[in-house]
Design a protein around this motif. Structure first.
Motif, short mmCIF file in Angstrom:
data_model
loop_
_atom_site.label_atom_id
_atom_site.label_comp_id
_atom_site.label_asym_id
_atom_site.label_seq_id
_atom_site.Cartn_x
_atom_site.Cartn_y
_atom_site.Cartn_z
N GLY A 34 0.78 -1.23 0.00
CA GLY A 34 0.00 0.00 0.00
C GLY A 34 0.81 1.28 0.00
N SER A 35 2.11 1.22 0.34
CA SER A 35 2.90 2.45 0.28
C SER A 35 3.07 2.93 -1.16
N TYR A 36 2.87 2.05 -2.13
CA TYR A 36 2.84 2.47 -3.53
C TYR A 36 1.74 3.51 -3.73
N GLN A 37 0.58 3.29 -3.13
CA GLN A 37 -0.53 4.23 -3.25
C GLN A 37 -0.19 5.57 -2.59
N ALA A 38 0.57 5.53 -1.51
CA ALA A 38 0.99 6.77 -0.86
C ALA A 38 1.87 7.60 -1.79
N ILE A 324 -10.68 7.07 -16.92
CA ILE A 324 -10.25 6.07 -15.93
C ILE A 324 -8.75 5.88 -16.12
N ILE A 325 -7.99 6.42 -15.19
CA ILE A 325 -6.53 6.40 -15.27
C ILE A 325 -6.03 5.28 -14.38
N HIS A 326 -5.50 4.25 -14.99
CA HIS A 326 -5.16 3.01 -14.30
C HIS A 326 -3.66 2.97 -14.02
N THR A 327 -3.30 2.89 -12.76
CA THR A 327 -1.90 2.78 -12.34
C THR A 327 -1.75 1.49 -11.55
N ILE A 328 -0.82 0.63 -11.97
CA ILE A 328 -0.69 -0.70 -11.39
C ILE A 328 0.73 -0.92 -10.89
N TYR A 329 0.86 -1.38 -9.64
CA TYR A 329 2.18 -1.76 -9.16
C TYR A 329 2.59 -3.08 -9.79
N ARG A 330 3.78 -3.12 -10.33
CA ARG A 330 4.31 -4.35 -10.93
C ARG A 330 5.49 -4.83 -10.11
N ALA A 331 5.28 -5.95 -9.45
CA ALA A 331 6.25 -6.44 -8.47
C ALA A 331 7.56 -6.85 -9.11
N LYS A 332 8.63 -6.74 -8.34
CA LYS A 332 9.95 -7.17 -8.79
C LYS A 332 10.07 -8.69 -8.70
N SER A 333 11.05 -9.23 -9.37
CA SER A 333 11.23 -10.69 -9.41
C SER A 333 11.54 -11.26 -8.04
N LYS A 353 8.43 5.19 -3.76
CA LYS A 353 9.14 5.87 -4.84
C LYS A 353 8.59 5.46 -6.20
N VAL A 354 8.29 4.18 -6.39
CA VAL A 354 7.75 3.71 -7.66
C VAL A 354 6.36 4.30 -7.91
N GLY A 355 5.52 4.36 -6.87
CA GLY A 355 4.21 4.97 -7.02
C GLY A 355 4.29 6.42 -7.43
N TYR A 356 5.18 7.15 -6.79
CA TYR A 356 5.39 8.56 -7.15
C TYR A 356 5.84 8.69 -8.60
N SER A 357 6.80 7.86 -9.00
CA SER A 357 7.33 7.92 -10.36
C SER A 357 6.26 7.56 -11.39
N ASP A 358 5.49 6.52 -11.11
CA ASP A 358 4.47 6.09 -12.07
C ASP A 358 3.42 7.17 -12.29
#
Length: 389
Positions: A34-38, A324-333, A353-358
């Motif tokens: 959830g920190s991606y959403q932050a 509808i603006i879709h932003t999805i976290y894509r997990a690392k390997s 950081k990834v959420g902010y960048s995306d």
């Protein structure tokens, strides 16, 4: 408290409000992800895109409360306080930002050790293990869980102004499931007086967390039925021109698994992604029909418009537009099936950081904030598809 994790260029600075009647922020469930959403919210706030409606499930419900339950100038700060509190090491091990890893295997090992720590000792200010675990019958559903979430209640009541939520300065909705009936319910500040219990009900994922009692009924995590609040917002009446930012923590698309660990990861992604794209595609088809109905009604003779059939059609007709603006976290390997309970500070910082960048990259595309011109009145955007540059 530390300063925000992101530095550098801003995602556009203050701007004129987009030409929509409503800006909605929709936050999927996903635990430690959830920190991606932050980070996404920080980018939106810096771009002066403050939502009129925030809806969430599970950890998305918690982030929603932190946003709606604080003044705009304090929201990112409160999100930081929450995420730093719950990602403090339960063993008191200090976070060393400069520590580097040689490869993904080393990082995978560290992540799994930290996830194991959360299973054994919980997450500070969030949940603590019940000792002994309640394998025998207890006093009721409120204690049938491996972890006690009393610390979360205290943290929410400290960081969230529930009076502000209930003043309806921003619409607030969180989804949960009635344990007894199995019915999905949204607790909305237009129909309920919201408390910490409503937020915790949305995140009460069994058997880890206990059911939350509200007005004599018990509720579990809304993600058991639907992990995405998109439909709740799009179906709301009266309809409004809507700019919706849908922030997902689970990616439905992925590679074929090669071992049992990857099987576990893949099934979790599919289950909790909640068919967001399918729901969006269905909404587009319905909007095309609603706009056609509106045009037919405009050209219908008055006598025909007075029929019950035409009146029913008029109830569904809709000329509104939707982005509808879709932003999805894509997990690392190196993030396995434990990624939603791997509450380490390092991983939290990375997700933020990834959420902010995306979202910063998304907002560089001007069409995201423009009213759609398509026949169905719906525009969808996914950074991974349309925003590769």
């Amino acid at each position: 408290m530390n300063s925000p994790v992101v530095t550098g260029a801003q995602p556009g600075g203050a701007r004129a409000r987009p030409d929509f009647e409503r800006i909605a922020l929709l936050l999927q469930g996903g635990g430690a992800l959830g920190s991606y959403q932050a980070g996404v919210y920080q980018a939106l706030a810096e771009a002066d895109l403050h939502p009129d409606w925030v809806a969430g499930i599970s950890i998305g419900a918690i982030n929603s409360a932190l946003i709606c339950g604080n003044a705009p100038a304090k929201r990112v700060e409160r999100l930081r306080e929450f995420w730093e509190a719950v990602t403090t090491s339960p063993l008191g091990i200090p976070y060393v930002a400069a520590l580097e890893f040689k490869d993904d295997m080393q990082r995978l090992f560290i992540n799994q050790m930290r996830a194991m720590g959360a299973l054994l000792w919980g997450a500070p200010s969030f949940f603590t293990p019940r000792l002994p675990p309640p394998f025998l019958p207890t006093d009721g559903p409120g204690t049938l869980s491996f972890y006690d979430v009393a610390p979360l209640k205290s943290l929410l009541e400290r960081l969230v102004d529930f009076d502000r939520i209930n003043r309806r300065e921003c619409r607030f909705s969180v989804g949960a499931v009635n344990v007894r009936t199995g019915n999905f319910t949204y607790f909305d500040n237009t129909t309920h007086t919201i408390t910490a219990s409503h937020v915790m009900a949305s995140g009460a994922l069994p058997p880890g967390f206990p059911a939350a009692e509200i007005d004599g009924e018990y509720y579990w995590d809304g993600g058991l039925v639907s992990n995405t609040p998109l439909q709740w917002v799009l179906d709301a009446r009266p309809r409004c021109d809507t700019l919706a930012f849908q922030v997902d923590l689970w990616c439905a698309h992925g590679e074929l698994p090669h071992d049992l660990l990857e099987v576990d990861v893949r099934q979790k992604d599919i289950r909790f992604s909640s068919r967001t794209r399918a729901n969006t595609d269905f909404f587009r088809r319905m909007q095309a029909l609603r706009r056609c109905a509106a045009k037919l009604l405009d050209n219908m003779p008055q006598a025909l418009r007075m029929t019950p059939e035409a009146e029913l059609l008029a109830q569904e007709a809709d000329r509104k537009v939707y982005n509808i603006i879709h932003t999805i976290y894509r997990a690392k390997s190196y993030e396995l099936a434990s990624k939603d309970y791997e509450f380490s500070r390092r991983t939290m910082e990375e997700h933020w950081k990834v959420g902010y960048s995306d979202m910063s990259r998304t907002l560089r595309h001007p069409e995201v904030l423009q009213r759609p011109q398509s026949a169905d009145g719906v525009f969808t955007f996914d950074l991974a598809v349309q925003g590769r540059k």
